[in-house]
Design a protein around this motif. Sequence first.
Motif, short mmCIF file in Angstrom:
data_model
loop_
_atom_site.label_atom_id
_atom_site.label_comp_id
_atom_site.label_asym_id
_atom_site.label_seq_id
_atom_site.Cartn_x
_atom_site.Cartn_y
_atom_site.Cartn_z
N PRO A 1 0.81 -1.22 0.00
CA PRO A 1 0.00 0.00 0.00
C PRO A 1 0.85 1.27 0.00
CG PRO A 1 -0.12 -1.12 2.12
CD PRO A 1 0.55 -2.06 1.18
N TYR A 2 0.32 2.29 -0.69
CA TYR A 2 0.94 3.61 -0.70
C TYR A 2 -0.16 4.65 -0.70
CZ TYR A 2 0.19 2.98 -5.79
OH TYR A 2 -0.34 2.73 -7.04
N LEU A 3 0.16 5.85 -0.18
CA LEU A 3 -0.85 6.87 0.11
C LEU A 3 -0.88 7.93 -0.98
CD1 LEU A 3 -0.14 7.34 3.94
CD2 LEU A 3 -1.68 5.71 2.82
N GLN A 4 -2.10 8.31 -1.39
CA GLN A 4 -2.31 9.27 -2.47
C GLN A 4 -3.48 10.20 -2.12
OE1 GLN A 4 -0.78 8.37 -6.30
NE2 GLN A 4 0.53 8.58 -4.51
N LYS A 5 -3.53 11.36 -2.78
CA LYS A 5 -4.69 12.26 -2.74
C LYS A 5 -5.11 12.64 -1.32
CE LYS A 5 -8.17 11.82 -5.44
NZ LYS A 5 -9.34 11.28 -6.16
N GLY A 6 -4.17 12.96 -0.46
CA GLY A 6 -4.52 13.35 0.89
C GLY A 6 -5.12 14.74 0.97
N THR A 7 -6.04 14.94 1.90
CA THR A 7 -6.59 16.26 2.23
C THR A 7 -6.77 16.31 3.75
OG1 THR A 7 -8.97 15.73 2.21
CG2 THR A 7 -7.93 16.17 0.07
N GLY A 8 -7.34 17.40 4.24
CA GLY A 8 -7.60 17.50 5.66
C GLY A 8 -8.69 16.55 6.15
N HIS A 9 -9.50 16.04 5.23
CA HIS A 9 -10.63 15.20 5.63
C HIS A 9 -10.69 13.87 4.88
CE1 HIS A 9 -12.33 18.45 8.04
NE2 HIS A 9 -12.01 19.26 7.05
N SER A 10 -9.63 13.52 4.15
CA SER A 10 -9.66 12.26 3.40
C SER A 10 -8.24 11.78 3.13
CB SER A 10 -10.41 12.44 2.07
OG SER A 10 -9.71 13.34 1.22
N MET A 11 -8.14 10.50 2.77
CA MET A 11 -6.86 9.93 2.36
C MET A 11 -7.14 8.77 1.41
SD MET A 11 -3.59 10.09 2.41
CE MET A 11 -3.28 11.21 3.80
N GLY A 12 -6.32 8.67 0.37
CA GLY A 12 -6.43 7.57 -0.58
C GLY A 12 -5.35 6.53 -0.33
N ILE A 13 -5.71 5.26 -0.49
CA ILE A 13 -4.77 4.15 -0.33
C ILE A 13 -4.85 3.29 -1.59
CG2 ILE A 13 -4.06 2.17 1.07
CD1 ILE A 13 -5.57 3.40 3.41
N ALA A 14 -3.69 3.00 -2.19
CA ALA A 14 -3.62 2.17 -3.39
C ALA A 14 -2.77 0.94 -3.10
CB ALA A 14 -3.05 2.96 -4.56
N TRP A 15 -3.07 -0.17 -3.79
CA TRP A 15 -2.27 -1.39 -3.66
C TRP A 15 -2.62 -2.32 -4.82
CZ3 TRP A 15 -6.69 -0.33 -1.08
CH2 TRP A 15 -7.70 -1.29 -1.07
N MET A 16 -1.87 -3.39 -4.99
CA MET A 16 -2.14 -4.35 -6.05
C MET A 16 -1.95 -5.77 -5.51
SD MET A 16 -0.69 -4.56 -9.97
CE MET A 16 1.01 -4.95 -9.56
N ILE A 17 -2.84 -6.69 -5.92
CA ILE A 17 -2.78 -8.08 -5.49
C ILE A 17 -2.53 -8.98 -6.69
CG2 ILE A 17 -4.23 -7.70 -3.47
CD1 ILE A 17 -6.62 -8.71 -5.05
N ASP A 18 -2.35 -10.28 -6.43
CA ASP A 18 -1.96 -11.20 -7.49
C ASP A 18 -3.13 -11.93 -8.13
OD1 ASP A 18 -2.66 -12.89 -5.44
OD2 ASP A 18 -0.79 -14.04 -5.44
N ASP A 19 -4.36 -11.50 -7.87
CA ASP A 19 -5.52 -12.13 -8.49
C ASP A 19 -6.65 -11.11 -8.56
OD1 ASP A 19 -7.09 -14.03 -9.66
OD2 ASP A 19 -7.43 -15.21 -7.86
N ASP A 20 -7.60 -11.34 -9.44
CA ASP A 20 -8.74 -10.44 -9.57
C ASP A 20 -9.75 -10.74 -8.47
OD1 ASP A 20 -7.80 -9.11 -11.86
OD2 ASP A 20 -8.51 -10.72 -13.15
N GLN A 21 -9.65 -10.01 -7.37
CA GLN A 21 -10.52 -10.22 -6.23
C GLN A 21 -10.90 -8.88 -5.61
OE1 GLN A 21 -11.76 -13.09 -5.16
NE2 GLN A 21 -10.60 -14.39 -6.59
#
Length: 403
Positions: free
Chosen positions: A52-72
């Motif tokens: 996981p890595y963090l993206q699109k932060g604001t004072g009231h929100s935060m985005g988390i992105a990641w990738m897995i090895d299967d479509d789930q």
Amino acid sequence: MSHENDQLVRPRILAGWTTGLLLLIVSVSSQWWATGYSQEEQTSPIRLLRHPYLQKGTGHSMGIAWMIDDDQPCSVEYGLTRELGHVVQSGKSQRMHFVEITGLEPDTRYYYRIRSGKTWLTPSDESYHFSTHATDVRRPFSFVVLGDSGQPEPGDQCPLADLLRSLHPKPDFIIHTGDVSQRWALDEAEYDLLAFGVYRDTLRNTPFYPTQGNHDWVTDWEHGLDPLYPRYIAPGRLDSRLTERFDMPFWRVFQSPRDNADKTVAPFSFRYGNAMFVCEGGAGRGAGRSLAEKRFAEAGVTWRFFYSHYFGLAGNAVPGGDLGWKPPLPQCDLTFRGHIHVYSRSAPYGPHQSVDLLVGCSGSGIGSSYFESVVTPQNPHGLRPGITEWNEKCPHLIHILVD
């Protein structure tokens, strides 16, 4: 005669019974093997391919992105303590996931874990946390600037990754002046090797906001996209939507706030405390000016920062290696850019006395050839006038504290 027939029949019955038993055993064994194999496939745990890595932060929100090895499908559990207590779903069956957690308190730490079904993908570890952006204009903060990253080898990015983890105070976020990949970003896996694999332990709890450099553009002669396309295109014609149209890896991997007038990936901006940051984002010369004029004028903004891969205010340390703003940007305190693989800092420049910093070697090869080409007896370092500091010897990052 009947006795002889009886002797012949009994072995045949026995042979038939033995064959039947053998077939039964083979059938049961085959069924067990197939069932066992199927169960093993079904219960095989999902694994993280990109942590996981963090993206699109604001004072009231935060985005988390990641990738897995299967479509789930996946979900993120989060909360003010490691007991968590809240859930947000990433419900589509896919490998690349991104969730945006909203309704949060500003300048607050939250812990999180990621799971797919009953499988936890991250441990119950305090390093898996994020902090929302500060909104108090009196709150001190710090951030790091990286640029033109290199290969994940000893003596290259790895010492910088170690330095980044040891900084005090811990930076609240990281900006990157482009060329996150020093190759040609032909595949998302380049970012796994050249960024996420190196800075994994930092990016899980420190927001990361990169701009797009020339090496982050795919070579695509069929569609006329040269890797140096952003540099040589006529001013005003370059549109960051091209990166989406041709499905370039950079904007599949990194998330943009899309807060410009056209709602495209670039340029974009974000605010932290009393500071406003505007990123040109690979959108071309002049693309961030109107957004900067709007954002820099917001109430409570004391510090104004602009970052790009090519464009600055005072010119790079090395003559001939820069693209300036004509007309210049609106009032801005610091500009950051990369592309040339050296570090330099200008004296205050222009009507607003802005300072221009070139952050061009956070792990890539040192650009000594740039200096050698312009060295003269009168200018032994090959530097243009107005440069107060430079580094042509080692990889570097910048840690800026705002109080």
